[in-house]
Design a protein around this motif. Sequence first.
Motif, PDB file in Angstrom:
ATOM      1  N   HIS A  72      -4.560  66.715  48.167  1.00 53.77           N
ATOM      2  CA  HIS A  72      -4.537  66.434  49.632  1.00 53.77           C
ATOM      3  C   HIS A  72      -6.001  66.695  49.693  1.00 53.77           C
ATOM      4  O   HIS A  72      -6.764  65.867  50.606  1.00 53.77           O
ATOM      5  N   VAL A  73      -6.663  67.732  49.393  1.00 49.99           N
ATOM      6  CA  VAL A  73      -7.975  68.008  49.427  1.00 49.99           C
ATOM      7  C   VAL A  73      -8.958  66.755  48.788  1.00 49.99           C
ATOM      8  O   VAL A  73      -9.865  66.166  49.577  1.00 49.99           O
ATOM      9  N   VAL A  74      -8.708  66.207  47.569  1.00 46.78           N
ATOM     10  CA  VAL A  74      -9.461  65.195  47.032  1.00 46.78           C
ATOM     11  C   VAL A  74      -9.145  63.962  47.861  1.00 46.78           C
ATOM     12  O   VAL A  74     -10.220  63.325  48.139  1.00 46.78           O
ATOM     13  N   LEU A  79     -11.565  59.823  51.529  1.00 47.22           N
ATOM     14  CA  LEU A  79     -11.538  59.104  52.694  1.00 47.22           C
ATOM     15  C   LEU A  79     -12.753  59.224  53.692  1.00 47.22           C
ATOM     16  O   LEU A  79     -13.243  58.437  54.118  1.00 47.22           O
ATOM     17  N   VAL A  80     -13.398  60.578  53.744  1.00 50.00           N
ATOM     18  CA  VAL A  80     -14.749  61.049  54.210  1.00 50.00           C
ATOM     19  C   VAL A  80     -15.935  60.173  53.709  1.00 50.00           C
ATOM     20  O   VAL A  80     -16.684  59.745  54.324  1.00 50.00           O
TER      21      VAL A  80
END
Length: 84
Positions: A72-74, A79-80
């Motif tokens: 999820h963090v990756v 996306l950022v």
Amino acid sequence: MALNGAAPPRGSAAATAANLRRRKTGGTGGASGGTAGNMLQFYTDDAPGLKISPNVVLVMSIGFIAFVAVLHVVGKLYLVGTKA
């Protein structure tokens, strides 16, 4: 139950209760039923399948949760990076 020893009418609740009292259990123990005997087969050493300890299951579960959290963090970081 009738006082004279006769059986209750066939479809009555008393007849059902009498049949349940007379029913024999499938297990060898007095209190255990057939289902309890079948469930105990899963926890014996003779049971087929993969034998892993509860600690291994706990560690694997926590590892899976951590892996999903990292994904999820990756995904958020990816996306950022594409929007900039």
